[in-house]
Design a protein around this motif. Structure first.
Motif, PDB file in Angstrom:
ATOM      1  N   LEU A 213       9.553   6.551  34.369  1.00  0.00           N
ATOM      2  CA  LEU A 213      10.586   6.896  33.395  1.00  0.00           C
ATOM      3  C   LEU A 213      10.668   8.405  33.204  1.00  0.00           C
ATOM      4  CD1 LEU A 213       9.939   4.093  30.742  1.00  0.00           C
ATOM      5  CD2 LEU A 213      12.023   4.384  32.103  1.00  0.00           C
ATOM      6  N   MET A 214       9.514   9.061  33.179  1.00  0.00           N
ATOM      7  CA  MET A 214       9.503  10.511  33.052  1.00  0.00           C
ATOM      8  C   MET A 214      10.229  11.160  34.230  1.00  0.00           C
ATOM      9  SD  MET A 214       6.210  13.094  33.051  1.00  0.00           S
ATOM     10  CE  MET A 214       5.784  12.585  34.723  1.00  0.00           C
ATOM     11  N   HIS A 215       9.955  10.678  35.431  1.00  0.00           N
ATOM     12  CA  HIS A 215      10.607  11.238  36.619  1.00  0.00           C
ATOM     13  C   HIS A 215      12.107  10.950  36.638  1.00  0.00           C
ATOM     14  CE1 HIS A 215       6.505  11.203  38.870  1.00  0.00           C
ATOM     15  NE2 HIS A 215       6.672  12.289  38.144  1.00  0.00           N
ATOM     16  N   SER A 216      12.513   9.913  35.905  1.00  0.00           N
ATOM     17  CA  SER A 216      13.941   9.578  35.813  1.00  0.00           C
ATOM     18  C   SER A 216      14.641  10.355  34.707  1.00  0.00           C
ATOM     19  CB  SER A 216      14.102   8.073  35.556  1.00  0.00           C
ATOM     20  OG  SER A 216      13.575   7.317  36.632  1.00  0.00           O
ATOM     21  N   GLY A 217      13.894  11.204  34.001  1.00  0.00           N
ATOM     22  CA  GLY A 217      14.502  12.054  32.977  1.00  0.00           C
ATOM     23  C   GLY A 217      14.310  11.590  31.556  1.00  0.00           C
ATOM     24  N   ILE A 225       3.325  12.309  27.902  1.00  0.00           N
ATOM     25  CA  ILE A 225       2.376  12.785  28.912  1.00  0.00           C
ATOM     26  C   ILE A 225       2.022  14.243  28.672  1.00  0.00           C
ATOM     27  CG2 ILE A 225       2.152  13.286  31.380  1.00  0.00           C
ATOM     28  CD1 ILE A 225       3.694  10.601  31.824  1.00  0.00           C
ATOM     29  N   THR A 226       2.989  15.054  28.267  1.00  0.00           N
ATOM     30  CA  THR A 226       2.706  16.450  27.951  1.00  0.00           C
ATOM     31  C   THR A 226       1.748  16.557  26.779  1.00  0.00           C
ATOM     32  OG1 THR A 226       4.846  17.205  28.792  1.00  0.00           O
ATOM     33  CG2 THR A 226       3.720  18.643  27.219  1.00  0.00           C
ATOM     34  N   ASP A 227       1.995  15.774  25.722  1.00  0.00           N
ATOM     35  CA  ASP A 227       1.132  15.828  24.538  1.00  0.00           C
ATOM     36  C   ASP A 227      -0.291  15.403  24.868  1.00  0.00           C
ATOM     37  OD1 ASP A 227       3.327  16.637  23.120  1.00  0.00           O
ATOM     38  OD2 ASP A 227       3.637  14.728  22.071  1.00  0.00           O
ATOM     39  N   ALA A 228      -0.436  14.379  25.707  1.00  0.00           N
ATOM     40  CA  ALA A 228      -1.775  13.932  26.094  1.00  0.00           C
ATOM     41  C   ALA A 228      -2.491  15.022  26.884  1.00  0.00           C
ATOM     42  CB  ALA A 228      -1.696  12.651  26.910  1.00  0.00           C
ATOM     43  N   GLY A 258      -0.630  14.070  38.327  1.00  0.00           N
ATOM     44  CA  GLY A 258      -0.456  15.387  38.922  1.00  0.00           C
ATOM     45  C   GLY A 258      -0.061  16.462  37.925  1.00  0.00           C
ATOM     46  N   PRO A 259       0.744  17.439  38.346  1.00  0.00           N
ATOM     47  CA  PRO A 259       1.049  18.606  37.517  1.00  0.00           C
ATOM     48  C   PRO A 259       1.691  18.271  36.168  1.00  0.00           C
ATOM     49  CG  PRO A 259       1.683  19.028  39.780  1.00  0.00           C
ATOM     50  CD  PRO A 259       1.308  17.584  39.710  1.00  0.00           C
ATOM     51  N   ASP A 260       2.430  17.167  36.062  1.00  0.00           N
ATOM     52  CA  ASP A 260       3.058  16.835  34.782  1.00  0.00           C
ATOM     53  C   ASP A 260       2.027  16.594  33.693  1.00  0.00           C
ATOM     54  OD1 ASP A 260       5.927  16.803  35.456  1.00  0.00           O
ATOM     55  OD2 ASP A 260       5.333  15.215  36.836  1.00  0.00           O
ATOM     56  N   PRO A 264       0.140  21.027  31.539  1.00  0.00           N
ATOM     57  CA  PRO A 264      -0.049  21.238  30.109  1.00  0.00           C
ATOM     58  C   PRO A 264      -1.526  21.232  29.709  1.00  0.00           C
ATOM     59  CG  PRO A 264       0.952  19.084  30.527  1.00  0.00           C
ATOM     60  CD  PRO A 264       0.990  19.850  31.802  1.00  0.00           C
ATOM     61  N   LEU A 265      -2.351  20.471  30.432  1.00  0.00           N
ATOM     62  CA  LEU A 265      -3.796  20.479  30.154  1.00  0.00           C
ATOM     63  C   LEU A 265      -4.366  21.879  30.382  1.00  0.00           C
ATOM     64  CD1 LEU A 265      -6.328  17.824  31.503  1.00  0.00           C
ATOM     65  CD2 LEU A 265      -6.859  20.254  31.530  1.00  0.00           C
TER      66      LEU A 265
END
Length: 309
Positions: A213-217, A225-228, A258-260, A264-265
């Motif tokens: 879903l993230m890759h779909s926008g 995922i960024t917050d985690a 991966g990078p996503d 942020p980590l």
């Protein structure tokens, strides 16, 4: 059979799957198999493990078995001293005794993340490092420490453990121990999936669907995922300050995002950590999801070498 031809079976017992592989003494994976982790308790998990081992032995001759298992492990006895509900009913499992009795092969057992760390120490990014903090992000959160290529287990077998660190957030599901304010409740794979369901009002399992879903926008999926990743980075900044490792190695199934997740980590770590800790290298595990299998097999090989001396 010459040393270069020796083969071992590495087993990775996890909360969602049991995997096994034939691995050479140099860490090459020859063949791997897997099955869903049964929910019926330790006897069923060990039955599944034996079935996978038998499947591999039908085609390969091996010298022994190494097992990476969740929980606090009595390594001498190969017994699970403590385990959270990540794997219900697992505490007390006589892993070594049961598997040796049923396979007639020598069995070495250690914690699953320590098995991962051993693999990376031997042939991965931990090789030649003075000290490494290993982090596994998957069904749970795990950690391990090594110094000069040697695993550090600590007085009670928990050295490097990260799952139960308190964090300034509450998870949409509980940690394996039940607390909602532990790192595992906020940043494990199931925790990220549960957080997406909480924010979006739509239940999506497993985590890979959230990633899709993230890759779909989908902005909610990306935010989760960024917050985690950011929370993991902040927590690791504190851990790194306490242990001062040369490098931090990130592995586990969720780390394959991966990078996503890792960008942020790393950014949060650099921002939060004091100098010069903030410059600590943070690297993905070289062996990927094979790390626990390779590491468990190489632990078995190392045990045989020690015994034969």
């Amino acid at each position: 059979m010459t040393h270069g031809q020796e083969r071992w079976i590495g087993v990775d017992i996890g909360g969602t799957k049991v995997a096994a592989a034939v691995v050479t003494s140099t860490g090459e994976v020859i063949e791997s198999v897997r099955a869903a982790t049964p929910a019926a308790g330790k006897a069923a998990v060990l039955d599944t493990t034996v079935a996978l081992i038998d499947q591999l032995r039908a085609e390969h001759t091996v010298d022994g078995i190494g097992v990476g298992a969740p929980g606090i492990i009595d390594r001498a006895a190969g017994r699970v001293l403590f385990a959270s509900d990540i794997l219900p009913g697992w505490m007390g499992a006589e892993v070594r005794g049961e598997l040796e009795a049923r396979t007639s092969l020598p069995v070495t057992v250690d914690n699953d993340v320590r098995a991962m760390a051993h693999g990376e120490n031997m042939i991965g990014v931990g090789y030649g490092r003075s000290s490494v903090l290993f982090v596994s992000i998957g069904t749970g959160i795990g950690g391990a420490l090594s110094v000069n290529g040697e695993l550090r287990h600590g007085a009670h077998g928990t050295a490097g453990e990260l799952a139960h660190l308190l964090v300034p957030a509450s998870g949409a599901i509980g940690c394996g121990c039940g607390r909602i304010d532990h790192l595992e409740a906020v940043a494990s794979g199931p925790a990220m999936a549960a957080e997406y369901a909480s924010r979006a009002g739509v239940s999506v399992q497993p985590l890979q669907k959230v990633v899709s879903l993230m890759h779909s926008g989908d902005p909610i999926a990306r935010a989760v995922i960024t917050d985690a990743g950011e929370l993991l980075g902040r927590v690791l900044a504190g851990v790194a300050t306490a242990f001062d490792p040369e490098v931090i190695v990130i592995g586990g199934g969720a780390a394959q995002i991966g990078p996503d997740l890792l960008s942020p980590l790393v950014a949060a770590f650099r921002l939060e950590a004091m100098r010069p800790i903030a410059d600590t290298a943070i690297l993905p595990a070289h062996l990927g999801t094979d790390a626990p299998l390779v590491g468990a097999a190489l632990l078995a090989a190392a045990t045989r070498t020690e015994v034969s001396r």
